[in-house]
Design an enzyme around this catalytic site. Structure first.
Site, PDB file in Angstrom:
ATOM      1  N   TYR A  61     -44.735  64.829  -2.843  1.00  0.00           N
ATOM      2  CA  TYR A  61     -44.669  63.384  -2.630  1.00  0.00           C
ATOM      3  C   TYR A  61     -43.212  62.927  -2.580  1.00  0.00           C
ATOM      4  CZ  TYR A  61     -43.369  63.084  -7.515  1.00  0.00           C
ATOM      5  OH  TYR A  61     -42.698  63.244  -8.685  1.00  0.00           O
ATOM      6  N   CYS A  88     -37.363  61.363  -6.469  1.00  0.00           N
ATOM      7  CA  CYS A  88     -37.349  59.965  -6.901  1.00  0.00           C
ATOM      8  C   CYS A  88     -35.976  59.327  -6.725  1.00  0.00           C
ATOM      9  CB  CYS A  88     -37.834  59.823  -8.333  1.00  0.00           C
ATOM     10  SG  CYS A  88     -36.772  60.661  -9.514  1.00  0.00           S
ATOM     11  N   HIS A  96     -25.153  50.244  -8.471  1.00  0.00           N
ATOM     12  CA  HIS A  96     -26.190  49.612  -9.291  1.00  0.00           C
ATOM     13  C   HIS A  96     -26.752  48.382  -8.583  1.00  0.00           C
ATOM     14  CE1 HIS A  96     -27.598  46.864 -12.467  1.00  0.00           C
ATOM     15  NE2 HIS A  96     -28.109  47.977 -12.968  1.00  0.00           N
ATOM     16  N   ARG A 101     -25.152  55.629  39.004  1.00  0.00           N
ATOM     17  CA  ARG A 101     -25.431  55.129  37.639  1.00  0.00           C
ATOM     18  C   ARG A 101     -25.621  56.289  36.676  1.00  0.00           C
ATOM     19  NH1 ARG A 101     -28.370  49.756  38.459  1.00  0.00           N
ATOM     20  NH2 ARG A 101     -28.664  49.721  40.697  1.00  0.00           N
ATOM     21  N   SER A 110     -38.915  66.685 -10.324  1.00  0.00           N
ATOM     22  CA  SER A 110     -38.677  65.547  -9.444  1.00  0.00           C
ATOM     23  C   SER A 110     -37.186  65.542  -9.123  1.00  0.00           C
ATOM     24  CB  SER A 110     -39.078  64.248 -10.147  1.00  0.00           C
ATOM     25  OG  SER A 110     -38.772  63.158  -9.309  1.00  0.00           O
ATOM     26  N   ARG A 152     -38.239  52.219  32.237  1.00  0.00           N
ATOM     27  CA  ARG A 152     -38.068  52.965  30.982  1.00  0.00           C
ATOM     28  C   ARG A 152     -38.907  52.275  29.908  1.00  0.00           C
ATOM     29  NH1 ARG A 152     -31.852  51.002  30.329  1.00  0.00           N
ATOM     30  NH2 ARG A 152     -32.318  48.800  30.213  1.00  0.00           N
ATOM     31  N   MET A 184     -22.216  53.350  29.213  1.00  0.00           N
ATOM     32  CA  MET A 184     -21.501  54.211  30.167  1.00  0.00           C
ATOM     33  C   MET A 184     -21.302  53.478  31.497  1.00  0.00           C
ATOM     34  SD  MET A 184     -23.130  57.908  29.385  1.00  0.00           S
ATOM     35  CE  MET A 184     -24.802  57.336  29.359  1.00  0.00           C
ATOM     36  N   GLY A 202     -25.658  49.959  28.656  1.00  0.00           N
ATOM     37  CA  GLY A 202     -24.329  49.382  28.841  1.00  0.00           C
ATOM     38  C   GLY A 202     -23.188  50.207  28.286  1.00  0.00           C
ATOM     39  N   LYS A 247     -33.272  57.892  33.160  1.00  0.00           N
ATOM     40  CA  LYS A 247     -33.342  57.124  34.406  1.00  0.00           C
ATOM     41  C   LYS A 247     -33.750  58.021  35.576  1.00  0.00           C
ATOM     42  CE  LYS A 247     -30.466  53.895  34.884  1.00  0.00           C
ATOM     43  NZ  LYS A 247     -29.205  53.185  34.912  1.00  0.00           N
TER      44      LYS A 247
HETATM   45  C1  PEP Z   1     -31.285  60.157  -9.489  1.00  0.00           C
HETATM   46  O1  PEP Z   1     -30.277  60.577 -10.018  1.00  0.00           O
HETATM   47  O2  PEP Z   1     -31.580  60.385  -8.289  1.00  0.00           O
HETATM   48  C2  PEP Z   1     -32.199  59.283 -10.230  1.00  0.00           C
HETATM   49  C3  PEP Z   1     -33.352  58.878  -9.703  1.00  0.00           C
HETATM   50  O3  PEP Z   1     -31.775  58.851 -11.442  1.00  0.00           O
HETATM   51  P1  PEP Z   1     -30.762  57.620 -11.620  1.00  0.00           P
HETATM   52  O4  PEP Z   1     -30.521  57.022 -10.281  1.00  0.00           O
HETATM   53  O5  PEP Z   1     -31.459  56.701 -12.560  1.00  0.00           O
HETATM   54  O6  PEP Z   1     -29.586  58.313 -12.215  1.00  0.00           O
END
Ligand code: PEP
Ligand code: MG
Length: 887
Positions: A860, A840, A460, A99, A772, A343, A110, A108, A30
């Site tokens: 990646y 992954c 899961h 302010r 991975s 802002r 503070m 809002g 501000k």
């Molecule tokens: C992991 O453990 O991050 C993974 C991708 O395998 P999963 O979730 O299938 O155990």
């Protein structure tokens, strides 16, 4: 440029006219805006900003530094000189506002005190100057009310009760309709309340009032709501707020005054239209409170044509200057326009995308800036219907973890079989379970949404639901689900099969019956923005996909490969019986036959994936979970045996099966015979999978598909595991390609998901051609916390108590898990320079974790197809952030 005063230390405050407002860290958002607008020559009421440094000192010392006050006195004197008015006396008194304003806006959260510098004497001068007793007494009662509440901590309701009584005596609904006498009476009663509640604490002396308000504003940095807000929005606690002291201008000074808020574009849609609300005869807080209906900018033009035109000019000018949508507060005092704040305006995800792209086309910003303008996580909002804002959270029957965003209404079912059957009958269903397991996939697939009473964000149910792009609420602990009895109950509601509920996976809420859902609003400009993001990012974005359908979806969203195809999902449904024959059969021939049957099926699975990803890499992970997950439950077998015994039937076959199942049972399956251990223990299984992968690859290649299979071995902890398993499997790959007379480009690699694998990455890379990171397991094993149990249990308590700064299953724990990853990257590439390394685990689609992956040099990230656009944007922002840390 700051004023230099020939002093050693930096000043505690800066006049708005003393800087160009470029130092947001010191002046807060501000303060920086006010200084910038002043330097641009806009009509900003004069004032000064006390720096965030003072707030930081206050936090350390427990009180505002004493040296501040002489600077405040001097700044007020400069204000008086500049305006020709006086603070604390007539003939023309100045009132001040104080302010808060941190670097990042915390709307809002503070404190603010307005109309400061008033007492029984000043109010008379004010009335004299304005000729308006209504205005004078209104200013006084507003000051008493705010000072009493904010600085002295008196319950605001006590003041409201007085106003309510006066309004009902007059039979009016709005405070502005009270008479000057009423307001004088209100001020008198407010003084009495303050005297009663905090005897002797209301200073009449204006400078004392100012000091009290400044102190209160700094201290409000650490109130619970401000601290919570910062935690939720990842704003560092040590930043501190600035305090802005500014001359009040009055929107309630008669009919030719008013106040308003405007946006340079529509914050809901992103359309390039000026948008604003104006309230005549009012102070700013009245607009925000939404008590009276506001007027539009067009209506303002009718009332104050000149101010309106000037305002439009300023709106356009500010947007050009800031090159962003501005949110502007203004006041008109007796037909003179003042700007009180500007802002970057808050906006919906759809509006953010639209504005960013349009501004590039308009030549206002470049593509790199556009890419940084959209919060990656907000893209998730764009693809799912959601519960309308008008539905109140307090009307929910239960709450849990917001596991997968979006909303769904449907009929309750308690089993996957019911879900499938009902769906076939055209019903929309919500699968309600204590938790889900791999054999619920078909039920989850049939359901419109998933609700569980256990599990968290990486349970899961949550992982699969996100992968499927379905809303899910997990860990709704107040719901007791008895799936067998077909009832789920809270203290007040019993849900039975067929009852309608709505789940809100964005907020983690469950509603009884239908509530209003609104359609997602995917802006057409999203594709263009993501293409620009692709120009900047260095990391690839791959997807976790187990079916050709998911693979195609991922590709359509820009995925450049499959980073994880989990093969265990391919062993369910009708194939379960074949798998059971492989595991349980004591006859080697029978086992062999079952393996051949499975192999045939798997060839089809892999062909589908390779075809869908034609030309792109596909990482197929060999079987991972403990085998007993594919076997019948011993409890059910025993029940069946009991039934047969009662009916006088033989049970030998069931007994043999039960004995076999018992052989595979483990106390701690997550740490048991799974991953590479399973492949070593039953090599036929993984060899069959590899044979199927290469048979599929050869078939595809013969059909002209460009295949790049990568075989991933899960859960390696010791290099020797890989040595044994990979050597056996590579031999299979060579044999198949030789048989087929083809050369296939392929890799063998491993997941790094056990801390030991990360620590010994240098050795493991001697075999693995790629890594991975399986950060779900890596986090679980590094913390020694079960991911399925913790998120609905003590982990939430840890987060509430700030024992952990954030959920490590949602965002990579950089200090622990992250260190292991960084080490593994360095060590792996020491052995194998340029080694392909990705991630992954679920973290691959989390923007903060994507930044981290960029930082440690991953090639990646791989995430669910639905999060591919998020990861593309986050990866681009990481790359841009690296080259320009201010972005
Ligand atoms: C992991 O453990 O991050 C993974 C991708 O395998 P999963 O979730 O299938 O155990
Ligand atoms: Mg794993």
């Amino acid at each position: 440029m700051y004023l230099t005063r020939g002093e050693d230390r930096l000043p505690h405050l800066y006049d708005f006219s003393a800087t160009d407002g470029s130092d947001k860290d010191l002046l807060g958002g501000k303060g920086a805006g006010l200084a910038r607008m002043t330097s641009l020559g806009l009509p900003v009421p004069p004032g000064f900003t006390i720096t965030t440094e003072v707030c930081r000192q206050t936090m350390v010392a427990g009180d505002v530094p004493d040296e501040l006050w002489s600077e405040v006195d001097a700044a007020v004197a400069r204000l008086e000189e500049k305006t020709g008015r006086t603070f604390g006396s007539g003939p023309v008194p100045i009132l001040l506002s104080v302010r808060s304003g941190a670097k990042f806006s915390m709307p809002g959260m503070m404190d603010t005190v307005l109309n400061l510098g008033i007492n029984d004497e000043v109010v008379k001068a004010l009335i004299e100057w304005s000729g308006d007793p209504h205005f004078g007494w209104d200013a006084y009662r507003r000051f008493l009310q705010m000072y009493g509440d904010v600085v002295l901590g008196i319950d605001e309701k006590l003041f409201q009760d007085v106003l309510t009584e006066l309004r009902s005596d007059r039979d009016v609904i709005d405070d502005s309709e009270l008479t000057a006498d009423d307001l004088e009476e209100a001020a008198r009663r407010f003084r009495a309340i303050i005297e009663r509640e905090r005897p002797g604490r209301l200073p009449d002396e204006p400078m004392q009032q100012l000091r009290g308000a400044i102190t209160a504003v700094f201290k409000s940095w650490n109130t619970k709501r401000a601290t919570d807000y910062r935690r939720i929005h990842s704003i560092p606690h040590e930043l501190g707020t600035a305090a802005n002291v500014q001359m009040m201008v009055f929107g309630d000074l008669g009919d030719d005054s008013g106040t308003g808020v405007c946006f340079t574009r529509d914050p809901g849609t992103g359309d390039r239209v000026l948008y604003g609300d104006y309230l005549p005869r009012a102070q700013g807080e009245d607009v925000v409170a939404g008590i009276r209906n506001t007027l539009t900018l067009n209506e303002l033009a009718g009332l104050h044509p000149e101010c309106h035109d000037q305002l439009i000019g300023i709106m356009n000018g500010l947007e050009k200057h800031y090159r962003d949508m501005c949110d502007i507060e203004f006041t008109i005092e007796r037909d003179v326009l003042y700007i009180l704040q500007t802002r970057a305006g808050k906006r919906t995800a759809a509006a953010a995308v639209k504005m960013a792209v349009s501004m590039v086309h308009e030549g206002l910003i470049d593509k790199a800036t556009a890419v940084t303008r959209v919060e990656p996580a907000s893209l998730e909002q764009l693809h799912r219907p959601r519960v309308a804002n008008s539905v109140r959270a307090s009307s929910a029957m239960a709450s849990g973890v917001a596991a997968s965003p979006g909303a769904a209404t449907g009929k309750v079912v308690f089993t996957s079989e019911d879900a499938v059957e009902q769906m076939r009958h055209g019903e929309t269903v919500i699968l309600v379970r204590p938790e889900t397991a791999p054999d619920d996939i078909h039920g989850m697939d049939a359901a419109a949404g998933i609700l569980t009473s256990q599990g968290g964000k990486t349970s899961h149910a949550a992982v699969v639901a996100r992968g499927m792009g379905k809303p899910a609420v997990t860990g709704a602990a107040e719901l007791l689900v008895d799936a067998r009895a077909g009832i789920a109950s809270t203290d007040t509601v019993d849900l039975r099969k067929g009852d309608t509920i709505t789940i809100d996976g964005t907020k983690g809420l469950v509603f009884l019956g239908e509530v209003e859902l609104v359609a997602p609003d995917v802006p057409p400009q999203l594709g263009e923005l993501l293409e620009w993001a692709d120009e900047f990012r260095r990391m690839g974005v791959w997807a976790n996909a187990d079916t050709p359908q998911d693979a195609r979806l991922a590709r359509s969203r820009g995925a450049q490969g499959i980073g994880l195809a989990r093969t265990e999902h391919m062993f369910l449904g009708k194939r379960l019986a074949i798998v059971q024959r492989v595991i349980l059969s004591t006859d080697p021939k029978e086992r062999e036959r079952a393996l051949v049957e499975l192999e045939l099926q798997q060839v089809g699975d892999f062909e589908g994936l390779l075809e869908a990803m034609d030309g792109l890499p596909v990482i197929i992970r060999l079987l991972d979970p403990p085998l007993h997950e594919f076997l019948p439950s011993r409890l059910e077998l025993e029940q069946e045996m009991l039934r047969r015994v009662r009916a006088g039937q033989p049970i030998d076959d069931l007994q043999a099966m039960s004995d076999q199942v018992a052989r595979w049972e483990e106390d701690n399956p997550m740490l048991g015979l799974r991953g590479v251990r399973l492949g070593i223990h039953i090599p036929e299984l993984t060899k069959m999978q590899v044979r199927a992968i290469f048979e599929a690859a050869c078939k595809c290649a013969k059909d002209g598909v460009k295949v790049k299979p990568e075989v991933m071995i899960p859960l390696t902890a010791h290099v020797n595991e890989l040595k044994v398993q990979q050597t056996a499997l590579e031999a299979v790959a060579k044999q198949v390609t030789k048989e087929q007379g083809l050369k296939i480009e392929y890799k063998f690699g491993t997941m790094v998901e056990v801390p030991r694998a990360a620590l010994t990455a240098e050795q493991i890379a001697e075999y693995a051609q790629f890594f991975s990171f399986g950060t779900n397991d890596l986090t679980q094993m590094t913390f020694g916390i079960s991911r399925d149990d913790a998120e609905s249990g003590f982990l939430m308590e840890y987060l509430d108590k700030q024992i952990l700064p954030e959920n490590p299953f949602a965002s990579i724990d950089e200090d622990g898990v992250g260190k292991l990853m960084e080490w593994a990257v360095q060590q792996g590439r020491k052995t194998r320079p340029g080694m392909e390394i990705g991630i992954c685990g679920e973290h691959g689609g989390d923007p903060k974790s994507v930044w981290f992956c960029h930082k440690i040099g991953l090639n990646y990230v791989s995430c669910s197809p639905f999060r591919v656009p998020i990861a593309r944007l986050a990866a681009a922002q990481a790359a841009l952030g690296e080259s320009n840390p201010d972005k």
